[in-house]
Each structure stands twice: as structure tokens, then as C-alpha cells.
Design a protein around this motif. Structure first.
Motif, PDB file in Angstrom:
ATOM      1  N   CYS A 360      12.143   1.017 -32.498  1.00  0.00           N
ATOM      2  CA  CYS A 360      12.779   1.641 -31.332  1.00  0.00           C
ATOM      3  C   CYS A 360      13.987   2.482 -31.737  1.00  0.00           C
ATOM      4  O   CYS A 360      14.190   3.589 -31.223  1.00  0.00           O
ATOM      5  CB  CYS A 360      13.207   0.565 -30.338  1.00  0.00           C
ATOM      6  N   VAL A 361      14.793   1.954 -32.640  1.00  0.00           N
ATOM      7  CA  VAL A 361      15.991   2.673 -33.075  1.00  0.00           C
ATOM      8  C   VAL A 361      15.615   3.967 -33.791  1.00  0.00           C
ATOM      9  O   VAL A 361      16.262   5.013 -33.595  1.00  0.00           O
ATOM     10  CB  VAL A 361      16.852   1.785 -33.989  1.00  0.00           C
ATOM     11  N   ASP A 362      14.571   3.931 -34.612  1.00  0.00           N
ATOM     12  CA  ASP A 362      14.131   5.134 -35.324  1.00  0.00           C
ATOM     13  C   ASP A 362      13.727   6.223 -34.336  1.00  0.00           C
ATOM     14  O   ASP A 362      14.079   7.402 -34.510  1.00  0.00           O
ATOM     15  CB  ASP A 362      12.964   4.790 -36.248  1.00  0.00           C
ATOM     16  N   ILE A 363      13.003   5.843 -33.303  1.00  0.00           N
ATOM     17  CA  ILE A 363      12.588   6.811 -32.282  1.00  0.00           C
ATOM     18  C   ILE A 363      13.812   7.353 -31.550  1.00  0.00           C
ATOM     19  O   ILE A 363      13.942   8.568 -31.340  1.00  0.00           O
ATOM     20  CB  ILE A 363      11.607   6.159 -31.283  1.00  0.00           C
ATOM     21  N   TYR A 364      14.706   6.449 -31.162  1.00  0.00           N
ATOM     22  CA  TYR A 364      15.908   6.867 -30.441  1.00  0.00           C
ATOM     23  C   TYR A 364      16.722   7.854 -31.268  1.00  0.00           C
ATOM     24  O   TYR A 364      17.142   8.910 -30.768  1.00  0.00           O
ATOM     25  CB  TYR A 364      16.766   5.638 -30.108  1.00  0.00           C
ATOM     26  N   GLN A 365      16.934   7.537 -32.543  1.00  0.00           N
ATOM     27  CA  GLN A 365      17.720   8.409 -33.406  1.00  0.00           C
ATOM     28  C   GLN A 365      17.052   9.766 -33.578  1.00  0.00           C
ATOM     29  O   GLN A 365      17.711  10.809 -33.527  1.00  0.00           O
ATOM     30  CB  GLN A 365      17.942   7.748 -34.767  1.00  0.00           C
ATOM     31  N   ALA A 366      15.738   9.773 -33.785  1.00  0.00           N
ATOM     32  CA  ALA A 366      15.010  11.030 -33.986  1.00  0.00           C
ATOM     33  C   ALA A 366      15.079  11.919 -32.744  1.00  0.00           C
ATOM     34  O   ALA A 366      15.198  13.146 -32.851  1.00  0.00           O
ATOM     35  CB  ALA A 366      13.552  10.735 -34.342  1.00  0.00           C
ATOM     36  N   LEU A 367      15.019  11.316 -31.566  1.00  0.00           N
ATOM     37  CA  LEU A 367      15.030  12.100 -30.326  1.00  0.00           C
ATOM     38  C   LEU A 367      16.418  12.624 -29.989  1.00  0.00           C
ATOM     39  O   LEU A 367      16.557  13.710 -29.426  1.00  0.00           O
ATOM     40  CB  LEU A 367      14.510  11.248 -29.168  1.00  0.00           C
ATOM     41  N   THR A 368      17.451  11.865 -30.326  1.00  0.00           N
ATOM     42  CA  THR A 368      18.803  12.267 -29.912  1.00  0.00           C
ATOM     43  C   THR A 368      19.507  13.176 -30.912  1.00  0.00           C
ATOM     44  O   THR A 368      20.501  13.828 -30.554  1.00  0.00           O
ATOM     45  CB  THR A 368      19.690  11.022 -29.679  1.00  0.00           C
ATOM     46  N   GLU A 369      19.031  13.237 -32.147  1.00  0.00           N
ATOM     47  CA  GLU A 369      19.738  14.047 -33.137  1.00  0.00           C
ATOM     48  C   GLU A 369      19.267  15.493 -33.106  1.00  0.00           C
ATOM     49  O   GLU A 369      18.100  15.791 -32.795  1.00  0.00           O
ATOM     50  CB  GLU A 369      19.570  13.456 -34.537  1.00  0.00           C
ATOM     51  N   ASP A 370      20.166  16.407 -33.418  1.00  0.00           N
ATOM     52  CA  ASP A 370      19.814  17.822 -33.497  1.00  0.00           C
ATOM     53  C   ASP A 370      18.994  18.077 -34.755  1.00  0.00           C
ATOM     54  O   ASP A 370      19.250  17.482 -35.811  1.00  0.00           O
ATOM     55  CB  ASP A 370      21.078  18.693 -33.552  1.00  0.00           C
ATOM     56  N   ARG A 371      18.026  18.950 -34.636  1.00  0.00           N
ATOM     57  CA  ARG A 371      17.249  19.417 -35.777  1.00  0.00           C
ATOM     58  C   ARG A 371      17.315  20.948 -35.775  1.00  0.00           C
ATOM     59  O   ARG A 371      17.617  21.553 -34.732  1.00  0.00           O
ATOM     60  CB  ARG A 371      15.777  18.973 -35.675  1.00  0.00           C
ATOM     61  N   PRO A 372      17.045  21.604 -36.895  1.00  0.00           N
ATOM     62  CA  PRO A 372      17.108  23.070 -36.917  1.00  0.00           C
ATOM     63  C   PRO A 372      16.214  23.725 -35.869  1.00  0.00           C
ATOM     64  O   PRO A 372      16.494  24.826 -35.413  1.00  0.00           O
ATOM     65  CB  PRO A 372      16.637  23.417 -38.339  1.00  0.00           C
ATOM     66  N   TYR A 373      15.156  23.010 -35.467  1.00  0.00           N
ATOM     67  CA  TYR A 373      14.199  23.607 -34.527  1.00  0.00           C
ATOM     68  C   TYR A 373      14.327  23.041 -33.107  1.00  0.00           C
ATOM     69  O   TYR A 373      13.560  23.420 -32.212  1.00  0.00           O
ATOM     70  CB  TYR A 373      12.763  23.390 -35.029  1.00  0.00           C
TER      71      TYR A 373
END
Length: 410
Positions: A360-373
Motif C-alpha cells: 500500500c505504501v509503495d502505491i501511495y508513494q508512487a501516486l503522490t510523488e512528481d515524475r518528469p511525465y
């Protein structure tokens, strides 16, 4: 006040990480699997003839295993500064001072028992002063000189296909470059430490057993500050692999430990969750950036290769003694309760609460962090997505609800 400590196989962790570093170096120069461990083995065999033993021998082994720890950082920062830089050619021309500088700074986070100052900084120096920093052999730490020779010997050895010619060529190369690239003390130590027959063990896995016989894998107790430094050291290596995930591992580590504390786990579990979060994507070192940084939808073949990273994380961390909990919490972060996750397709009955939390934390972090795209999503939007995934049977609904409460406070 009681200070919590964790018992860690620090040598084994360095050895496990060396595989991830090998994957990066293989893209740049002619190195093969277990390069870091071979450099460590050659180094400790030479050390026998340089009066290095005990704690100093262990520290030499760790330095050798992690001698190129800053390659991902160097590549990432140089490419960002100079997009047209040919990194492979840049390294081959000995313009290596920056990755040595980065590596020297990074290695200070590892708990050594002896003084290893400047060992990583000067491990590409030449005996005659023609290296990156123009230091001559008497200005260079002995550990640096040993690792330099071991590194070159392994690269050269793997560039020669014929086993019959390999030993003779290396001996000739060392003789020709004695007092130029390598100092006499180190050349002599190598010649005394190896025969043609004993050198051949580097072609199979038997040398690794011998390495751990020379450098015992003993667990040591470290306070939390030291453990966190170790975790951050490895997370930094992983996160520099791709500009798309510049702080992902650290973010997962911070949030996994925060969630564990919020859910009432004791400090040992909280700290282990931080370590697992920091290491959960170490397997991505074995996946090419053309896949990691592809902004478009991956093909079936590309997605299959991407999924391998979780399996690599499991294999890499399996090398560390008594690391099973941290390994599983780290490697199972893409498993799903309905059995459709990867790499092992585990079901709800096979996934404990910390493993479910990490997913769950991995998904949360991936969704909330900025990415170049993409721009990171808000906390509320991310939690809505987690709730939807829980309703579909992918993740734990109770943990999803707890994340909304816990991370809503940040």
C-alpha cells in the motif's frame, strides 16, 4: 533512555548490493556478474601479504565490494548537466574523479571499524601520478592501491576468452605496468597471493565461498542512526538509477516506518520497515532505463522485464544472513491479495500485515510523488484510488483506511 539496536550482517549486505552495482557497471565497461565480489576476493588475498587482518581486512572487503557505489549518481548528474555526454567514453578516458568524490562522501554512511579515509576517493589513481587526482603511490592509501589493481585485473581477466592465456596475459600486463599504473608492493602481493591454478577459481562460484571464509559474515549490533545511514546509502544508489524515481525509495522508507509506528508496532519493527522500504526497489538496478523511464505504456515483453525487479530484490536480499523479514517485506510490494500480483503470485493467506502495508505504501508513494511525465496526486485522490483497489481485492482495505488517517496528518 533505552537505545534500540538492530543486528545486521553488514558485510553480507554490502556483498548483496555489489550485484546491483555490477549491473550498472556492466553497461559501461567489460565487467561480468560478481565483479564486486571478485574484486573483494582478489583484494583480501593480496592483503595477506600486506599485513592486513582482523577489522581492517573486513573494512577492505566492504570498500572493495562498494568501490563504485556512486556510478548511478555520477551517471544521473552528469547526464542531467550535459545531455550529450558519452558516459561510457567519459569513464574509459579516466575522467573518473567525480564518481570517486561522490563515492567517498557516500561511503561515510557505512559503519567501518578502521579509518578508510580517501580509499574510495583514490581507488583509480596510478602509481606514477597520472591518475585523476595526480597522486603518486606514496600519497595513496594502501587499500586504494589494492582495490585499483584488483579492479583492473578482473576487468582484463574477463576480456580474455581463453583460460589458458588469461593468467599469462595478466602477469605480463602487471609486469609492464609495474611502477606506472601499479606500485611494486601491490604487484608483489598479487603475485604471492595467486598462482595460475588458484586464480582460475574466479571463473566459477567457488571463490565466493573462499571469500566468506576469509572475511566472516558476522552480524553486528548498530544503533538506529547508523542503521538509517546504511539504509539511506543503499536507497540513494537505487534512486539515482532513474531520474523518474529520484526519491522514491526514501519516500517509501519514511512512510512505511511512519505507518508502522502509527499502527502500534514496536520500534524494532518500525526500523525494519524503514530498511525494507529503502531496499524494496534494489532489484531495479538489473532493469534497463529504457524500460524504467518509458513514459508510455509498456509492451507485454517490457512489462515482463519490469516485473522481474521484485524477483531480483528477493534474490539480492536473500544473500544477507537473517534478513528474511526485511527481504520479504521489501520484495513482496507488488503482490496482490487476489493472487494476481508478482513476482510470486501470493494470495491473501500468504501475505502478512507488514507485507500488505509495504504494498500500500509503495502505491501511495508512487501516486503522490512528481515524475518528469506527471504531477503527483493529492492525498485525498490517492486514498480514493487505494480504496478502489481494496474494493477490487488488490490490497488490504483496513490498511488503506489507516493510510488515509495516518498520512493525512503529514
Amino acid at each position: 533512555m533505552r537505545v534500540e539496536q538492530l543486528s545486521i550482517d553488514i558485510v553480507g549486505l554490502a556483498g548483496a548490493c555489489s550485484y546491483a552495482l555490477d549491473c550498472i557497471e556492466a553497461e559501461l565497461v567489460n565487467v561480468k556478474n560478481k565483479h564486486g565480489k571478485r574484486v573483494a576476493y582478489i583484494s583480501v588475498c593480496m592483503a595477506k601479504y600486506c599485513a592486513i587482518q582482523g577489522d581492517a581486512l573486513q573494512d577492505l572487503a566492504i570498500c572493495a565490494l562498494l568501490h563504485d557505489n556512486a556510478l548511478t549518481q555520477y551517471i544521473s548528474e552528469e547526464v542531467q548537466k550535459y545531455p550529450d555526454t558519452d558516459i561510457k567514453n567519459d569513464l574509459s578516458e579516466n575522467k573518473t574523479n567525480m564518481h570517486c568524490v561522490y563515492g567517498e562522501k557516500n561511503i561515510t554512511k557505512i559503519p567501518f571499524k578502521t579509518d578508510i579515509s580517501n580509499v574510495i576517493l583514490y581507488h583509480h589513481e596510478h602509481a606514477d601520478g597520472t591518475g585523476p587526482f595526480r597522486k603518486k603511490w606514496h600519497e595513496i592509501p594502501l587499500f586504494s592501491r589494492i582495490i585499483h589493481l584488483a579492479d583492473i585485473v578482473d576487468i582484463i581477466g574477463n576480456s580474455i576468452e581463453s583460460a589458458d592465456h588469461r593468467w599469462d596475459f595478466i602477469c605480463q600486463y602487471l609486469s609492464q605496468n609495474k611502477d606506472r599504473l601499479f606500485d611494486s608492493e601491490c604487484v608483489n602481493a598479487f603475485q604471492k597471493g595467486f598462482t595460475k591454478e588458484s586464480f582460475m577459481c574466479l571463473r566459477d562460484d567457488s571463490f565466493e565461498t573462499k571469500l566468506w571464509e576469509i572475511v566472516p559474515r558476522e552480524k553486528q549490533f548498530f544503533d538506529w542512526k547508523t542503521c538509517k545511514n546504511v539504509a539511506d546509502f543503499f536507497a540513494k544508489i537505487v534512486d539515482y538509477k532513474s531520474s523518474f524515481t529520484s526519491r522514491h525509495s526514501i519516500g517509501v522508507a519514511e512512510k512505511a516506518s511512519l505507518l508502522a509506528r502509527y499502527m502500534g508496532y514496536d520500534s524494532v519493527i518500525v526500523h525494519k520497515m524503514y530498511l525494507a522500504g529503502a531496499l524494496h526497489d534494489i532489484g531495479k538496478m538489473a532493469v534497463g532505463n529504457e524500460i524504467l523511464e518509458k513514459p508510455d505504456k509498456l509492451t507485454d515483453d517490457e512489462f515482463s522485464k519490469m516485473k522481474n525487479h521484485a524477483g531480483y530484490t528477493y534474490l539480492i536480499l536473500s544473500e544477507v544472513n537473517d534478513f528474511e523479514d526485511i527481504r520479504d517485506w521489501a520484495a513482496f510490494h507488488h503482490e496482490k491479495l487476489n493472487g494476481k500480483g508478482y513476482p510470486f503470485g501470493k494470495t491473501a493467506d500468504e501475505l502478512n500485515e507488514p507485507e500488505r502495508m509495504m504494498a500500500c505504501v509503495d502505491i501511495y508513494q508512487a501516486l503522490t510523488e512528481d515524475r518528469p511525465y506527471k504531477k503527483g496526486l493529492s492525498h485525498e485522490k490517492t486514498c480514493d484510488i487505494l480504496d478502489d483497489m481494496s474494493q477490487k481485492g488488490f490490497i488490504d482495505s483496513d490498511i488503506s483506511k489507516t493510510i488515509r488517517e495516518c498520512f493525512g496528518r503529514i
